[in-house]
Design a protein around this motif. Sequence first.
Motif, short mmCIF file in Angstrom:
data_model
loop_
_atom_site.label_atom_id
_atom_site.label_comp_id
_atom_site.label_asym_id
_atom_site.label_seq_id
_atom_site.Cartn_x
_atom_site.Cartn_y
_atom_site.Cartn_z
N TYR A 1 -44.69 19.47 -122.56
CA TYR A 1 -44.94 20.70 -122.90
C TYR A 1 -44.39 20.67 -124.30
CZ TYR A 1 -47.12 22.57 -118.83
OH TYR A 1 -48.09 22.82 -118.00
N ILE B 1 -39.29 22.08 -126.95
CA ILE B 1 -38.76 22.06 -125.50
C ILE B 1 -38.17 20.82 -124.99
CG2 ILE B 1 -40.11 21.87 -123.18
CD1 ILE B 1 -41.99 23.94 -124.43
N CYS C 1 -37.38 20.02 -118.64
CA CYS C 1 -38.63 20.57 -118.57
C CYS C 1 -39.11 20.01 -117.16
CB CYS C 1 -39.72 20.30 -119.70
SG CYS C 1 -41.22 21.10 -119.10
N ILE C 2 -39.67 20.99 -116.48
CA ILE C 2 -40.25 20.59 -114.88
C ILE C 2 -41.70 20.77 -115.09
CG2 ILE C 2 -38.16 20.49 -113.37
CD1 ILE C 2 -39.17 23.34 -112.78
N ARG C 3 -42.51 21.15 -116.30
CA ARG C 3 -43.60 21.13 -116.44
C ARG C 3 -44.31 22.19 -115.62
NH1 ARG C 3 -40.53 17.08 -118.36
NH2 ARG C 3 -41.99 15.91 -119.64
N CYS C 4 -43.77 23.28 -115.23
CA CYS C 4 -44.35 24.44 -114.64
C CYS C 4 -45.34 25.34 -114.98
CB CYS C 4 -43.02 25.36 -113.95
SG CYS C 4 -42.09 26.33 -115.31
N ASN C 5 -45.48 25.24 -116.38
CA ASN C 5 -46.48 26.00 -117.04
C ASN C 5 -46.06 27.66 -117.42
OD1 ASN C 5 -49.00 25.52 -118.36
ND2 ASN C 5 -50.01 27.06 -116.97
N THR C 6 -45.04 27.93 -116.92
CA THR C 6 -44.34 29.42 -117.12
C THR C 6 -44.42 29.87 -118.51
OG1 THR C 6 -43.17 29.19 -115.07
CG2 THR C 6 -42.71 31.05 -116.45
N CYS C 7 -43.95 29.03 -119.46
CA CYS C 7 -43.90 29.31 -120.80
C CYS C 7 -45.34 29.23 -121.47
CB CYS C 7 -42.95 28.22 -121.35
SG CYS C 7 -43.53 26.46 -121.24
N ILE D 1 -36.66 25.24 -122.23
CA ILE D 1 -37.49 26.03 -123.62
C ILE D 1 -36.72 26.57 -124.65
CG2 ILE D 1 -37.21 28.44 -122.55
CD1 ILE D 1 -40.73 26.99 -123.72
N CYS E 1 -38.30 31.06 -118.50
CA CYS E 1 -38.31 29.39 -117.99
C CYS E 1 -37.12 29.34 -117.07
CB CYS E 1 -37.71 28.68 -119.26
SG CYS E 1 -37.42 27.02 -118.98
N PRO E 2 -37.69 28.34 -115.84
CA PRO E 2 -36.61 27.99 -114.64
C PRO E 2 -35.34 27.31 -115.11
CG PRO E 2 -38.51 27.22 -114.28
CD PRO E 2 -38.88 27.75 -115.50
N THR E 3 -35.73 26.58 -116.12
CA THR E 3 -34.63 25.49 -116.34
C THR E 3 -33.90 25.57 -117.72
OG1 THR E 3 -36.23 23.97 -117.62
CG2 THR E 3 -36.24 23.56 -115.19
S1 SF4 Z 1 -41.18 27.27 -118.68
FE1 SF4 Z 1 -39.37 25.68 -119.06
S2 SF4 Z 1 -39.49 24.47 -117.17
FE2 SF4 Z 1 -41.43 25.50 -117.30
S3 SF4 Z 1 -42.84 24.30 -118.61
FE3 SF4 Z 1 -41.90 25.59 -120.09
S4 SF4 Z 1 -40.26 24.80 -120.94
FE4 SF4 Z 1 -40.73 23.47 -119.18
#
Ligand code: SF4
Length: 414
Positions: free
Chosen positions: A42, A15, A20-26, A64, A59-61
């Motif tokens: 992450y 990652i 990464c904006i540390r959004c926890n989605t992944c 990942i 992943c919004p950015t």
């Molecule tokens: S989904 Fe993408 S932006 Fe969000 S925590 Fe995971 S790697 Fe980072």
Amino acid sequence: MNGPVPVDILRQHLIDPEICIRCNTCEETCPIDAITHDGTNYVVKAEVCNGCMACVPPCPTGAIDNWRNVFKANAYSLDEQFSWDELPTQNPTVSAPAAAESASQDAVSEMPDAAVVASDLVRGSTVPPWSAARPYVNLYTHKAPTTATVVGNYRLTDEATESDIHHLVLDFGAMPFPVLEGQSIGILPPGESAEGRAHHARQYSIASPRDGERPGYNNVSLTVKRVTHDHGGKATLGVCSNYLCDLKKGDVVTVIGPFGDTFLMPNHPNSHLLMICTGTGSAPMRAMTEYRRRRRLKGATGKLMLFFGARTQAELPYFGPLMNLPKDFIDTNLAFSRTPGKPKRYVQDAMRERAADVAPLLADGNTHVYVCGLKGMEDGVLQALAEIAEAHGLGWDALWARLKREGRLHLETY
Ligand code: SF4
Ligand SMILES: Cc1cc2nc3c(=O)[nH]c(=O)nc-3n(C[C@H](O)[C@H](O)[C@H](O)COP(=O)(O)OP(=O)(O)OC[C@H]3O[C@@H](n4cnc5c(N)ncnc54)[C@H](O)[C@@H]3O)c2cc1C
Ligand code: SF4
């Protein structure tokens, strides 16, 4: 004669800490718990990740979607990944030999088709509606952010309630910042974490339509809830939400993004929006509703149906303006879970009560469903949709798969 020595090469999933904006989605998406995090980064557990790709589309950015060929014995450890400020470059000696590649545990060649697998493992669509406009993403990054000036900041919720939700308007001046309804931006709060690192960005949904909070202006609005307790109920002051809620007119904030290329609204005028939200999850719904309202006289005939939940009416953001919208423009259904003297009512209860009107929308191929708000609402809402579909002979499993495939079921909970 000896043959080539087999070299065990791993295509290691990593990652990018810079994006990464540390959004926890992944971490929430990974079906086998291969992703974890500390206060900084992450990271992916090399020995667990099977390269299924389920985490990539949500992943919004795009942070990942990074892979490095490494000798299996030298795979980057979690501690190494936690310490990174940027990704290591690919070691050319590992990726080069073809023999080694073929003898490798190459996640790409063995990987099933990403979109197919992801649609099975992810609960919402990983593609946008077919008629959505094309979004810009990642125009501004941690390394090259932009700034915006606060031109408005006021409290949306009643002063008497504990819930402090703000409407914030940020103006980008001459700096291009094109957005679409459903996208989000990242805010970089000033200061450092306890570990002495710059705070990471927090993500906020855009609450205004593409042509600006004020039509024709280069500005966006956000709906920000002040975090005063952690998820366990312990008193704590959230870094970014408190920073944002305390901003004054004229203050300058550092912004990255925009993010998100799937939670977007359809653009064909006869498309219907079924919107289900709680609290600040109303932000993208406000953006979409306002966009439709501004274009109303230009031929949009699709229906808008909204289910909006909060603990009490006083804690419901945008209550007044919402109530002023014409009934023939939007079908609004409110659900309050903590009104004194009244039974608890959640959005899914309101949906069941309106099943006779929700079902025809679900059956219509022009309907797009949006769910945004508290993480905990997702199960209940999907369950209600399933029950309504089954009760009306729509067959939820097939419908769910179709909604996802056609970019018509979008979930964003946090
Ligand atoms: S989904 Fe993408 S932006 Fe969000 S925590 Fe995971 S790697 Fe980072
Ligand atoms: C896709 C996406 C869209 C989002 N959109 C919005 C939005 O439109 N409006 C909005 O207000 N927020 C939104 N968020 C949440 C936002 O990004 C931050 O997580 C939130 O503002 C808390 O950040 P903080 O820096 O104040 O708290 P932190 O300093 O990061 O956290 C402090 C503590 O509070 C806990 N915590 C974090 N968030 C919450 C919460 N909501 N409730 C209770 N405890 C919490 C943390 O686990 C931690 O223990 C969104 C998140 C995502 C992933
Ligand atoms: S590729 Fe699959 S297994 Fe690996 S981290 Fe992503 S979701 Fe988990």
